[in-house]
Design a protein around this motif. Structure first.
Motif, PDB file in Angstrom:
ATOM      1  N   ALA A  39       0.843  -1.206   0.000  1.00 32.27           N
ATOM      2  CA  ALA A  39       0.000   0.000   0.000  1.00 32.27           C
ATOM      3  C   ALA A  39       0.877   1.254   0.000  1.00 32.27           C
ATOM      4  O   ALA A  39       2.091   1.182   0.212  1.00 32.27           O
ATOM      5  CB  ALA A  39      -0.899  -0.009   1.243  1.00 32.27           C
ATOM      6  N   ALA A  40       0.246   2.403  -0.230  1.00 30.82           N
ATOM      7  CA  ALA A  40       0.953   3.687  -0.155  1.00 30.82           C
ATOM      8  C   ALA A  40       0.239   4.594   0.846  1.00 30.82           C
ATOM      9  O   ALA A  40      -0.927   4.354   1.184  1.00 30.82           O
ATOM     10  CB  ALA A  40       0.989   4.353  -1.526  1.00 30.82           C
ATOM     11  N   VAL A  41       0.961   5.621   1.290  1.00 29.44           N
ATOM     12  CA  VAL A  41       0.425   6.520   2.319  1.00 29.44           C
ATOM     13  C   VAL A  41       0.589   7.963   1.856  1.00 29.44           C
ATOM     14  O   VAL A  41       1.629   8.334   1.299  1.00 29.44           O
ATOM     15  CB  VAL A  41       1.193   6.310   3.647  1.00 29.44           C
ATOM     16  N   ILE A  42      -0.449   8.769   2.089  1.00 27.30           N
ATOM     17  CA  ILE A  42      -0.362  10.205   1.814  1.00 27.30           C
ATOM     18  C   ILE A  42      -0.600  10.926   3.130  1.00 27.30           C
ATOM     19  O   ILE A  42      -1.651  10.733   3.756  1.00 27.30           O
ATOM     20  CB  ILE A  42      -1.447  10.650   0.801  1.00 27.30           C
ATOM     21  N   ASN A  43       0.347  11.737   3.569  1.00 28.82           N
ATOM     22  CA  ASN A  43       0.136  12.483   4.812  1.00 28.82           C
ATOM     23  C   ASN A  43      -0.001  13.969   4.523  1.00 28.82           C
ATOM     24  O   ASN A  43       0.967  14.655   4.207  1.00 28.82           O
ATOM     25  CB  ASN A  43       1.269  12.268   5.816  1.00 28.82           C
ATOM     26  N   CYS A  44      -1.243  14.441   4.647  1.00 28.92           N
ATOM     27  CA  CYS A  44      -1.523  15.871   4.485  1.00 28.92           C
ATOM     28  C   CYS A  44      -2.000  16.477   5.791  1.00 28.92           C
ATOM     29  O   CYS A  44      -2.418  17.627   5.819  1.00 28.92           O
ATOM     30  CB  CYS A  44      -2.633  16.085   3.461  1.00 28.92           C
ATOM     31  N   GLY A  45      -1.978  15.688   6.883  1.00 29.67           N
ATOM     32  CA  GLY A  45      -2.464  16.206   8.166  1.00 29.67           C
ATOM     33  C   GLY A  45      -1.397  17.060   8.814  1.00 29.67           C
ATOM     34  O   GLY A  45      -1.261  18.247   8.494  1.00 29.67           O
ATOM     35  N   ARG A  46      -0.610  16.453   9.693  1.00 27.64           N
ATOM     36  CA  ARG A  46       0.495  17.142  10.348  1.00 27.64           C
ATOM     37  C   ARG A  46       1.667  16.171  10.462  1.00 27.64           C
ATOM     38  O   ARG A  46       1.472  14.958  10.560  1.00 27.64           O
ATOM     39  CB  ARG A  46       0.092  17.614  11.749  1.00 27.64           C
ATOM     40  N   GLY A  47       2.881  16.720  10.501  1.00 31.04           N
ATOM     41  CA  GLY A  47       4.066  15.885  10.577  1.00 31.04           C
ATOM     42  C   GLY A  47       4.074  14.992  11.807  1.00 31.04           C
ATOM     43  O   GLY A  47       4.562  13.854  11.766  1.00 31.04           O
ATOM     44  N   GLN A  48       3.508  15.492  12.906  1.00 32.29           N
ATOM     45  CA  GLN A  48       3.526  14.722  14.159  1.00 32.29           C
ATOM     46  C   GLN A  48       2.585  13.526  14.115  1.00 32.29           C
ATOM     47  O   GLN A  48       2.568  12.727  15.042  1.00 32.29           O
ATOM     48  CB  GLN A  48       3.158  15.631  15.345  1.00 32.29           C
ATOM     49  N   HIS A  49       1.784  13.398  13.076  1.00 31.41           N
ATOM     50  CA  HIS A  49       0.986  12.176  12.918  1.00 31.41           C
ATOM     51  C   HIS A  49       1.867  10.990  12.537  1.00 31.41           C
ATOM     52  O   HIS A  49       1.494   9.839  12.727  1.00 31.41           O
ATOM     53  CB  HIS A  49      -0.065  12.347  11.806  1.00 31.41           C
ATOM     54  N   LEU A  50       3.018  11.282  11.943  1.00 33.40           N
ATOM     55  CA  LEU A  50       3.840  10.236  11.339  1.00 33.40           C
ATOM     56  C   LEU A  50       5.014   9.838  12.219  1.00 33.40           C
ATOM     57  O   LEU A  50       5.747  10.705  12.711  1.00 33.40           O
ATOM     58  CB  LEU A  50       4.389  10.762   9.996  1.00 33.40           C
ATOM     59  N   GLN A  51       5.209   8.546  12.364  1.00 29.97           N
ATOM     60  CA  GLN A  51       6.435   8.038  12.987  1.00 29.97           C
ATOM     61  C   GLN A  51       7.378   7.746  11.811  1.00 29.97           C
ATOM     62  O   GLN A  51       7.266   6.712  11.132  1.00 29.97           O
ATOM     63  CB  GLN A  51       6.116   6.808  13.814  1.00 29.97           C
ATOM     64  N   ALA A  52       8.261   8.696  11.567  1.00 34.40           N
ATOM     65  CA  ALA A  52       9.033   8.687  10.317  1.00 34.40           C
ATOM     66  C   ALA A  52       9.926   7.454  10.204  1.00 34.40           C
ATOM     67  O   ALA A  52      10.079   6.894   9.111  1.00 34.40           O
ATOM     68  CB  ALA A  52       9.849   9.965  10.207  1.00 34.40           C
ATOM     69  N   ASP A  53      10.518   7.009  11.310  1.00 40.97           N
ATOM     70  CA  ASP A  53      11.396   5.829  11.232  1.00 40.97           C
ATOM     71  C   ASP A  53      10.593   4.601  10.806  1.00 40.97           C
ATOM     72  O   ASP A  53      11.080   3.756  10.038  1.00 40.97           O
ATOM     73  CB  ASP A  53      12.065   5.556  12.586  1.00 40.97           C
ATOM     74  N   ASP A  54       9.367   4.498  11.308  1.00 36.72           N
ATOM     75  CA  ASP A  54       8.508   3.364  10.922  1.00 36.72           C
ATOM     76  C   ASP A  54       8.204   3.412   9.423  1.00 36.72           C
ATOM     77  O   ASP A  54       8.178   2.384   8.743  1.00 36.72           O
ATOM     78  CB  ASP A  54       7.180   3.388  11.699  1.00 36.72           C
ATOM     79  N   LEU A  55       7.971   4.615   8.925  1.00 38.48           N
ATOM     80  CA  LEU A  55       7.654   4.744   7.499  1.00 38.48           C
ATOM     81  C   LEU A  55       8.863   4.365   6.649  1.00 38.48           C
ATOM     82  O   LEU A  55       8.746   3.601   5.680  1.00 38.48           O
ATOM     83  CB  LEU A  55       7.221   6.175   7.163  1.00 38.48           C
ATOM     84  N   ILE A  56      10.024   4.887   7.023  1.00 38.82           N
ATOM     85  CA  ILE A  56      11.235   4.598   6.245  1.00 38.82           C
ATOM     86  C   ILE A  56      11.470   3.087   6.221  1.00 38.82           C
ATOM     87  O   ILE A  56      11.741   2.499   5.156  1.00 38.82           O
ATOM     88  CB  ILE A  56      12.449   5.363   6.827  1.00 38.82           C
TER      89      ILE A  56
END
Ligand code: NDP
Length: 309
Positions: free
Chosen positions: A217-234
């Motif tokens: 799957a793919a993810v689009i984050n247009c909310g806020r940066g703090q919604h994302l756990q960047a290490d998990d995404l990478i």
């Protein structure tokens, strides 16, 4: 009417907003924090207000965000307990819809694969998947997410949406609350985040969420940066669990040069550009609420302090 004060750490924005108020709300006297008249202000229009700036205004009665979100108000940790309003602009919705449509097409029609293949001069066609078999999950069914989910459903996609309370959106299968979050995620090919940032939504784009989606799957984050756990995404993208992501918002903006997100193949970075309310619309909406405050009429687009959005 009392003067209105503009508060922001962004000096360029202050100038742009002053010009917009002069054009679109000339009846208002608009001042900056260093003007002695700011002491009389009952309304503060804010974007990342400097620390201590709100509590320094003794006559303040209304804090107005100049954006759809209000999380940036926490930049001033001593925020007084006053009514908070935000801007809801139809053009905002249009801009966000355009951005999300682009990202949807990018993955649905395999442009990400074609662009990667071009790097290798590789000519390979992929089967065309009908829109109705492409499952899009929209997190947040508010003024932005609700309209965008309905529009994607009208375009033929299999759309589902998730909100805090139960919502009905034409053509969209809806889910509500934490209890239905996992069911919402199952089988989603493209996850679109349009949630506000609150204690409940912080970090929601994490490993567990990614693993519940359809493989690849793919993810689009247009909310806020703090919604994302960047290490998990990478990790999810590098391991192939996710095919990629489009990110518009970041914990720290501008995104620092040494951040790994910049250089992770499959991750597309845009500079918080998905959608901006027009400065004239901001001036008109803030001015209308200033008038309502003065006339003791109900305020528009008021934020629920208990919910934080
Ligand atoms: P709204 O307040 O209108 O809608 C918020 C939606 O999120 C509602 O459907 C709400 O549920 C849902 N929600 C809130 N908390 C939860 C939760 N804990 N669990 C599940 N659902 C939840 O916001 P907007 O649509 O106007 O904007 C959304 C966000 O988009 C903004 O807060 C901002 O962060 C971001 N944004 C980004 C921009 C950009 O350029 N990247 C531009 C503009 C906004 P319910 O319906 O039950 O209340």
């Amino acid at each position: 009417m009392k003067p209105l004060v503009l508060l922001s750490t962004d000096q360029a924005l202050l100038g742009q907003l002053q010009a917009a108020f002069a054009r679109s709300a000339p009846q208002l006297r608009v001042v900056l924090a260093n003007d002695p008249a700011a002491q009389e202000a009952q309304v503060a229009a804010c974007w990342f207000p400097p620390a201590g700036s709100l509590s320094a205004l003794p006559n303040l009665k209304l804090i107005h965000s100049v954006a759809a979100g209000v999380d940036h108000l926490a930049n001033d940790p001593a925020q007084p307990a006053l009514p908070v309003c935000r801007v809801v602009d139809p053009a905002h919705r249009q801009g966000m819809a355009e951005y999300v449509r682009w990202a949807v097409i990018h993955y649905h029609r395999d442009f990400d694969l074609a662009m990667a293949q071009q790097q290798q001069q590789l000519w390979r066609r992929h089967p065309q998947r009908p829109a109705g078999e492409f499952h899009i999950g929209v997190m947040g069914l508010g003024s932005l997410g609700g309209a965008i989910a309905a529009e994607l459903a009208a375009a033929g996609y299999a759309v589902r949406g998730w909100s805090r309370t139960a919502r009905q959106v034409t053509g969209v299968r809806t889910y509500a609350g934490e209890g239905q979050f996992d069911a919402f995620l199952q089988g989603v090919d493209l996850l679109v985040n349009l949630l506000p940032l609150t204690p409940q939504t912080r970090g929601i784009l994490c490993r567990d969420t990614f693993h519940a989606l359809a493989p690849g799957a793919a993810v689009i984050n247009c909310g806020r940066g703090q919604h994302l756990q960047a290490d998990d995404l990478i990790h999810a993208v590098e391991s192939g669990r996710l095919r990629g992501a489009v990110l518009d918002v970041f914990e720290k903006e501008p995104l620092p040069l040494d951040n790994r997100l910049w250089a992770t193949p499959g991750i597309i970075i845009t500079p918080h550009m998905a959608s901006c309310a027009s400065h004239d619309c901001i001036a008109q909406q803030v001015a209308e609420n200033a008038r309502r405050l003065a006339c003791k009429e109900p305020l528009l687009n008021r934020v629920d302090p208990a919910l934080g959005y």
